[in-house]
Each structure stands twice: as C-alpha cells, then as structure tokens.
Design a protein around this motif. Structure first.
Motif, mmCIF file in Angstrom:
data_model
loop_
_atom_site.group_PDB
_atom_site.id
_atom_site.type_symbol
_atom_site.label_atom_id
_atom_site.label_comp_id
_atom_site.label_asym_id
_atom_site.label_seq_id
_atom_site.Cartn_x
_atom_site.Cartn_y
_atom_site.Cartn_z
ATOM 1 N N THR A 87 0.804 -1.230 0.000
ATOM 2 C CA THR A 87 0.000 0.000 0.000
ATOM 3 C C THR A 87 0.835 1.277 0.000
ATOM 4 O OG1 THR A 87 -0.173 -0.160 2.411
ATOM 5 C CG2 THR A 87 -1.950 -1.130 1.098
ATOM 6 N N ASN A 88 2.127 1.150 0.317
ATOM 7 C CA ASN A 88 2.986 2.329 0.337
ATOM 8 C C ASN A 88 3.655 2.617 -1.007
ATOM 9 O OD1 ASN A 88 2.632 3.017 3.102
ATOM 10 N ND2 ASN A 88 4.014 1.354 3.680
ATOM 11 N N LEU A 89 3.377 1.778 -2.002
ATOM 12 C CA LEU A 89 4.032 1.943 -3.300
ATOM 13 C C LEU A 89 3.754 3.316 -3.898
ATOM 14 C CD1 LEU A 89 3.733 -1.455 -5.224
ATOM 15 C CD2 LEU A 89 5.819 -0.138 -4.818
ATOM 16 N N LYS A 90 4.845 3.987 -4.291
ATOM 17 C CA LYS A 90 4.741 5.268 -4.984
ATOM 18 C C LYS A 90 5.216 5.163 -6.435
ATOM 19 C CE LYS A 90 5.448 8.194 -0.886
ATOM 20 N NZ LYS A 90 6.306 9.247 -0.292
ATOM 21 N N TYR A 91 6.134 4.231 -6.690
ATOM 22 C CA TYR A 91 6.740 4.140 -8.019
ATOM 23 C C TYR A 91 6.718 2.684 -8.484
ATOM 24 C CZ TYR A 91 8.563 8.572 -6.289
ATOM 25 O OH TYR A 91 8.672 9.819 -5.736
ATOM 26 N N ILE A 92 6.019 2.409 -9.570
ATOM 27 C CA ILE A 92 6.069 1.107 -10.244
ATOM 28 C C ILE A 92 6.630 1.361 -11.639
ATOM 29 C CG2 ILE A 92 4.757 -0.849 -11.126
ATOM 30 C CD1 ILE A 92 2.728 -0.429 -8.965
ATOM 31 N N MET A 93 7.842 0.868 -11.875
ATOM 32 C CA MET A 93 8.523 1.114 -13.146
ATOM 33 C C MET A 93 8.985 -0.217 -13.716
ATOM 34 S SD MET A 93 10.597 4.539 -11.938
ATOM 35 C CE MET A 93 10.875 3.851 -10.307
ATOM 36 N N LEU A 94 8.221 -0.732 -14.694
ATOM 37 C CA LEU A 94 8.497 -2.042 -15.287
ATOM 38 C C LEU A 94 8.594 -1.964 -16.814
ATOM 39 C CD1 LEU A 94 5.864 -4.096 -13.222
ATOM 40 C CD2 LEU A 94 8.267 -3.736 -12.659
ATOM 41 N N PRO A 95 9.146 -0.893 -17.384
ATOM 42 C CA PRO A 95 9.184 -0.799 -18.848
ATOM 43 C C PRO A 95 10.220 -1.731 -19.460
ATOM 44 C CG PRO A 95 10.416 1.006 -17.918
ATOM 45 C CD PRO A 95 9.797 0.268 -16.750
ATOM 46 N N TYR A 96 10.134 -1.886 -20.798
ATOM 47 C CA TYR A 96 11.100 -2.666 -21.571
ATOM 48 C C TYR A 96 11.184 -4.102 -21.082
ATOM 49 C CZ TYR A 96 12.470 2.053 -22.911
ATOM 50 O OH TYR A 96 12.456 3.355 -23.334
ATOM 51 N N ASN A 97 10.028 -4.740 -20.948
ATOM 52 C CA ASN A 97 9.947 -6.160 -20.664
ATOM 53 C C ASN A 97 9.012 -6.786 -21.693
ATOM 54 O OD1 ASN A 97 11.402 -6.959 -17.992
ATOM 55 N ND2 ASN A 97 10.420 -5.003 -17.494
ATOM 56 N N SER A 98 8.467 -7.939 -21.378
ATOM 57 C CA SER A 98 7.511 -8.597 -22.274
ATOM 58 C C SER A 98 6.256 -8.965 -21.497
ATOM 59 C CB SER A 98 8.147 -9.845 -22.904
ATOM 60 O OG SER A 98 9.291 -9.512 -23.660
ATOM 61 N N ILE A 99 5.878 -8.117 -20.561
ATOM 62 C CA ILE A 99 4.727 -8.389 -19.708
ATOM 63 C C ILE A 99 3.454 -8.400 -20.566
ATOM 64 C CG2 ILE A 99 3.389 -7.566 -17.742
ATOM 65 C CD1 ILE A 99 5.977 -6.201 -16.754
ATOM 66 N N SER A 100 2.643 -9.419 -20.396
ATOM 67 C CA SER A 100 1.433 -9.573 -21.198
ATOM 68 C C SER A 100 0.206 -9.508 -20.299
ATOM 69 C CB SER A 100 1.478 -10.900 -21.965
ATOM 70 O OG SER A 100 1.567 -11.984 -21.058
ATOM 71 N N GLY A 101 -0.954 -9.816 -20.892
ATOM 72 C CA GLY A 101 -2.183 -9.768 -20.121
ATOM 73 C C GLY A 101 -2.689 -8.345 -19.966
ATOM 74 N N SER A 102 -3.678 -8.169 -19.132
ATOM 75 C CA SER A 102 -4.296 -6.866 -18.936
ATOM 76 C C SER A 102 -3.749 -6.179 -17.686
ATOM 77 C CB SER A 102 -5.816 -7.016 -18.812
ATOM 78 O OG SER A 102 -6.132 -7.853 -17.718
ATOM 79 N N ILE A 103 -4.043 -4.902 -17.562
ATOM 80 C CA ILE A 103 -3.657 -4.149 -16.365
ATOM 81 C C ILE A 103 -4.688 -4.440 -15.277
ATOM 82 C CG2 ILE A 103 -3.237 -1.856 -15.411
ATOM 83 C CD1 ILE A 103 -2.656 -0.905 -18.257
ATOM 84 N N PRO A 104 -4.267 -4.997 -14.154
ATOM 85 C CA PRO A 104 -5.235 -5.318 -13.096
ATOM 86 C C PRO A 104 -5.937 -4.055 -12.589
ATOM 87 C CG PRO A 104 -3.112 -6.356 -12.673
ATOM 88 C CD PRO A 104 -2.902 -5.386 -13.777
ATOM 89 N N SER A 105 -7.241 -4.117 -12.483
ATOM 90 C CA SER A 105 -7.992 -2.947 -12.024
ATOM 91 C C SER A 105 -7.664 -2.600 -10.573
ATOM 92 C CB SER A 105 -9.492 -3.200 -12.173
ATOM 93 O OG SER A 105 -9.888 -4.333 -11.408
#
Length: 633
Positions: A87-105
């Motif tokens: 819950t304290n997350l301020k920064y999620i930085m996961l670019p330049y990968n091959s992540i698939s699927g949808s963005i979880p709501s």
C-alpha cells in the motif's frame, strides 16, 4: 541469495548485472523484507514471471516498499494482483519487458502511487477506469503496448498528472474533452493509435502548463479551433502529423513563440505560408505532404531542419536562404520551385541532407558548391551543366538523376571519396565511363548511370567496387564484352539484410532516399529500408557482345539480372541454378542459343523470367509466375 541475511535492508540496487531469476519468486522475496523501501533490478536478464503463485494472498500487515523498478529485463506473463498489498508503493517502473495480459484494475487502489510506467511491454485489453482513482499520480506511461478500447474519461480526474503517454497502442474512440481539466499536464502523447473525432479548444481549456503535444498518426482526428483562439499554453513541441486541419495555416500556431519543433505534415493545410513564420525561432519545421501554395518566405535563421516537401510551393528559392546558417536538413522536393539554385545555399557548411528533387529548377549547379551534405538530391529538375568541380569530399549520397546534365563526368567528382550512392541516371552524359570510379569510390553501394549517352566498354576497374549492390548502366551505347570479374562482386555474392552503406543509416525522421530500378519488368521505387533488400545488376539496351560470363553463377545474392536487348551470344551458363536469390531474370532480345539449363528450375524465388527473341532449342518446364520464352525451335 547472500543478501537474504540482511533483513533490515532499506535500499537494494542490483541493476546492470546478469541475474536471470529471483529465488523463490518476487513476492516471497519482498514479503521477507519488511523494511525495504526501494528495489532496483533494472538491466538484468530476469525472465521469470513476476509471481509464480498466489498461495499467500492475504494482505501484508507491515511493508514499507515505495519503489519497484525492474526496467529492461525479460519479464513475461501478467501483472500480479498482489501488488495491491504493498500500500505504500509510490513508483512502479516495469518498462522494456515482455509483460502480457491486462492491467489489473486493483492497481487503482494504490492511493499513494506517483509513477506508473508500464511502457514497451505486451499488455492488452483495455485501460481500467479504476486508474482514475490514483489521485497522487503524476506520471502515467503505457506507451507501445497492445491496449485497445476507448480512453477512460476517469483519467481526467487525475488532477496531479504531469505526463500522460498512451501512444503506440490500438486505442479507438475520441479524446475525452474533460482532459482540458488536467491543469498540471506538461506532456500529452496520444500518437500512433486509431483515435478519431474532433479536437477543439475545450480539450485544452485549463492546460496552461502544457509543453509537449503529440496526437499524430491516428485514424481520423480533426483539429477545429476558432480563428480567434489564443491557447492557454506555450508549447515547445507541436506534433500533429496526420491530424486534419482542412484550413489555411492555423493562426493559433502564431502564438507559440517558444516552439522548438513544429510537425504538421499530412494535415490538409492549404494556401500560402504566412509571413509571420519568419518571426518564429523554431529549430524544426515539417509541413510536408500538404497543399501549400505560393512562394517560399524567409524563415528563421535558427532553423536546422526544414521539410516542406510534397506541396505546391512555387516561385524561386530566396536568394538569402544562405542566412539559415544552422540548416542541417533541407527537404523541398516535389514542389513547383523554379529558377536557379542560389549560390548562398552553397555556403551552408554543416548541411547533412539536401533534397531539391522533382521541381522545375534550371540552370547549372553553382560552381562554388560547398555543401558538406550527406544526401544531396537534385533529381528530376532541368539543371543542364556538369556537376561543379568544388563538390565536397564528405558527400555520401549524390542524386542528380532526371536532369539535363551533359558532357563528360568531371574528374573532380573523384574527390568525393565517401560516396555511397551515386545516381546520374536519366541525363545526357557522354564519353566513356571513368576508369577511376574503381579507385575513388570504395564505399559505393549504388551506382546508377542508366539512360545517358555513355560509349566505350564497361571498364573492368568497376570490379574493384566490391560493395556494390545495385549497378545500373541500362540504355546507353556501351559496347564490347561484359567483364568476367563482375561475377566476383562480394556485395552481390554475400547478401544479408544489413545496412549496405558504409555508415549507419541516418535516424533523423526527415531522412529519405529514393532509387528507381526496373525489376520484374516494371519500374519500382525503393526508399529507405527497401534499399536494404535490393541487389540488382542491370545492363540492358546497350550493344554488348560476347557471352554471358560463367562467373555470374557466383552471384548468389543477386535479386535481379537484366541483360536484355544486347548482342550477346552463346549459351546460358550452366551454373545459373546457383543464383539462389534470383527473383527476376531477363535475357530477351539477344543472340543466345543452345538449350535452356535445367538449373533454372532450382531458382525457387524466380517470379519473372523472359528469354524471348533468342535462338534456344529444346523443351521448357519452369515455375516462374511470369514466363516469356519464344523463338524456340
């Protein structure tokens, strides 16, 4: 891992190593690091899924993780729902990968999130409207995924948002007019989607801080603003390519005095260019592929890239164009410009690309040509004199085809030792082909001399140009035999799909090269990347005699071979079946005889075969999509 013993770690930075996995999975690793605030694993080779299981889905009681950065790895599968437990997350930085699927709501529940960067992945589905609940979000980057559907109107609730990038996806529908409420937005990039509808003043009503705007390359976007509209913003970058205006040059652009880059290509603009453009200090201006008419006005001396190609600009080039001393890229091709080339243009020392092709320029090329340009293109004008003797040695692309240039090729052209493309086709050059070509142009990849008045024989010194991939000397008055050493051209033997030029391909967006070649019996225009895929030897419509060199069988990388309309005799080399890349073969209208080698049937890529008007005997049985074989007894 050894650092598992450090249970009180607060910051852990392991970027730029060769880690290929996280022991126990990322969830287990983070679950055991209750004090960890920042984890950086960028530029590794981690290829596992972010969470292998969700066997512990209960909410974590204590965690301090604020920043999760895993850029440029090999992460695949979908984003996990368990991220919501941090819950304290301020920064999620996961670019330049091959992540698939949808963005979880559920990501919309991370109320402290400031940055969400999921760009350059393989995400699909729609953008969840729950992201509109991230009231602290300042940076949202979903660039270059496979997201579809409409842009959620809820994103307009992100009043703290400073940068929004949804470009290069498959988004449809319209741009929400409520985006005008994003008063802190600095950058808006929605380019390269399938958006449509109308953009008007209401979309920007409160965007007083906007500096970067890109809505280019969409499906059917139209920009409609009142002539009296004064935008609240002062943009630095205006990128509205393919956004239809359907009007003369928009007056609101005049207010953007701080703009450094203006790209309004293919925007249905018409009418003359306004004189107030001279008062703007932009670095780059691209108004290509419109219906702009009238003369070319004076422009800012600050400009280093100017593209006004593919319009209907008329009149002569301004004599003071040379005051644009910073000009590196100048594209005025495909207009109606007449008169002569001003000598002042030749004093622009740093020019990297010049294209004046397909205009109505006349007269001679200025004798004091000092342009150190990389591509220099004056094709299809009415210039009449030979190239000047002051050409700079650093020129790499020189296209003078389709003019009225005459006389012999001057020896001074040999000083241009860095040439990679030399196109002198469709002129009135005479005399013999210089033997010094082979000594001077060691970087040459494309040599076009077709449709001139060259006489004499093909100099064997051309065989020294080992990097040639296109050699076109069609429709001249050449005589004698074909040099056997042409079969040793390494550029036509070892073809691979890499840059044929001696230097890297320019990455500048205005760079453009065009070479016209006859392949498969028709004219083809090859531009930019297409030139990487063409290997052609064209010698038709001359007076060449003797036999076809058997050494041609070594040219395994050759795509097109045309020796038609000559006086060649003898057999087709029996080794022709070794030319495995051949797509087009034209030996028609010669005096060839004997049987047609069965090896031709091994040419599986061959789609155009013309052996007509010869003296062949025997049977024929081939699979080319177009076969012309006549005069077989």
């Amino acid at each position: 891992m050894w650092f598992d013993k450090f249970t009180s770690l607060v910051h852990l930075d392991l970027k730029g190593n060769l880690f290929d996995s996280i022991e126990g999975g990322l969830f287990s690793f983070l679950k055991n690091k209750r004090y960890l605030k920042s984890l950086r694993l960028s530029a590794n080779e981690i290829g596992e899924e972010i969470s292998t299981t969700q066997r512990n889905s209960s909410r974590l009681n204590e965690n301090n993780l604020e920043s999760l950065e895993i850029r440029g790895n090999l992460l695949k599968v979908a984003l996990p729902n368990w991220l919501v437990h941090f819950t304290n997350l301020k920064y999620i930085m996961l670019p330049y990968n091959s992540i698939s699927g949808s963005i979880p709501s559920v990501i919309g529940s991370l109320s402290n999130l400031v940055t969400l960067d999921l760009s350059d992945n393989g995400l699909n589905g729609t953008i969840p409207s729950s992201l509109g609940r991230l009231s602290s979000l300042r940076w949202l980057d979903l660039y270059n995924n496979q997201l579809a559907g409409h842009i959620p109107k809820s994103l307009a609730k992100l009043r703290a948002l400073q940068d929004l990038c949804l470009a290069s996806n498959h988004l449809t529908g319209t741009i929400p007019s409520s985006f005008g409420k994003l008063s802190h937005l600095l950058g808006l990039n929605l380019g390269n989607n399938s958006l449509g509808g109308v953009i008007s003043e209401i979309h920007f009503s409160n965007m007083s801080m906007l500096k970067f705007l890109d809505v280019s390359d969409n499906n059917n976007l139209t920009f409609k603003a009142k002539p009296s509209w004064i935008p609240p913003f002062h943009l630095l970058f205006i990128v509205l390519k393919s956004c239809k205006f359907g009007t003369p040059f928009s007056q609101w652009i005049r207010t953007q005095v701080e703009a450094e880059c203006i790209i309004l290509s293919d925007a249905s603009l018409f009418g003359p260019l306004p004189n107030w453009l001279a008062n703007m200090t932009f670095d780059e201006l691209n108004l290509s592929h419109n219906q702009i008419t009238g003369p070319l006005p004076s422009l800012s001396s600050n400009c280093f890239a100017l593209d006004l190609s593919h319009n209907s600009i008329s009149g002569s080039l301004p004599t003071e164009i040379g005051v644009m001393y910073r000009l590196d890229f100048l594209y005025l091709n495909d207009n109606l410009i007449n008169g002569t080339i001003p000598s002042s243009l030749c004093t622009v020392m740093g020019m990297c690309a010049l294209n004046l092709a397909n205009n109505k320029l006349s007269g001679s090329i200025p004798d004091r040509w000092k342009c150190s340009s990389s591509p220099s293109t004056l094709s299809f004008n009415k210039s009449s004199a030979v190239p000047p003797c002051s050409m700079r040695p650093v020129i790499s692309f020189l296209r003078l085809n389709g003019n009225r240039l005459n006389g012999e090729i001057p020896l001074s052209l040999g000083y241009c030792t860095r040439l990679e493309i030399l196109d002198l086709g469709e002129n009135n050059f005479s005399g013999s082909i210089p033997t010094w070509f082979g000594e001077s142009f060691s970087y040459l990849s494309i040599l076009r001399l077709r449709e001139n008045r060259f006489t004499g024989s093909i100099p064997p010194q051309l065989c020294s140009l080992s990097g040639l991939k296109i050699l076109d000397m069609a429709a001249n008055n050449l005589r004698g035999t074909i040099p056997r050493c042409l079969g040793n051209m390494s550029g036509m033997i070892n073809f691979n799909q890499v840059n044929p030029f001696g230097s890297p391909l320019p990455l500048y967006p205005f760079w453009d090269q065009l070479v016209v070649e006859i392949m498969k019996g028709r004219y083809n225009e090859y531009t930019n990347i297409d030139l990487l895929l063409v290997v052609n030897l064209d010698l038709p419509s001359n007076h060449l005699t003797g036999s076809i060199p058997k050494e041609f069988a070594y040219l395994a990388g050759l795509h097109g071979l045309n020796l038609s309309h000559n006086l060649l005799s003898g057999d087709i080399p029996i080794g022709i079946g070794n030319m495995t890349s051949l797509e087009s073969l034209d030996l028609s209208n010669n005096h060839l005889s004997g049987t047609i080698p069965q090896g031709i049937s091994a040419l599986t890529f061959l789609s155009h075969l013309n052996l007509s008007q010869n003296n062949f005997t025997g049977q024929t049985e081939y699979n080319a999509s177009l076969i012309i074989i006549s005069a077989i007894s």
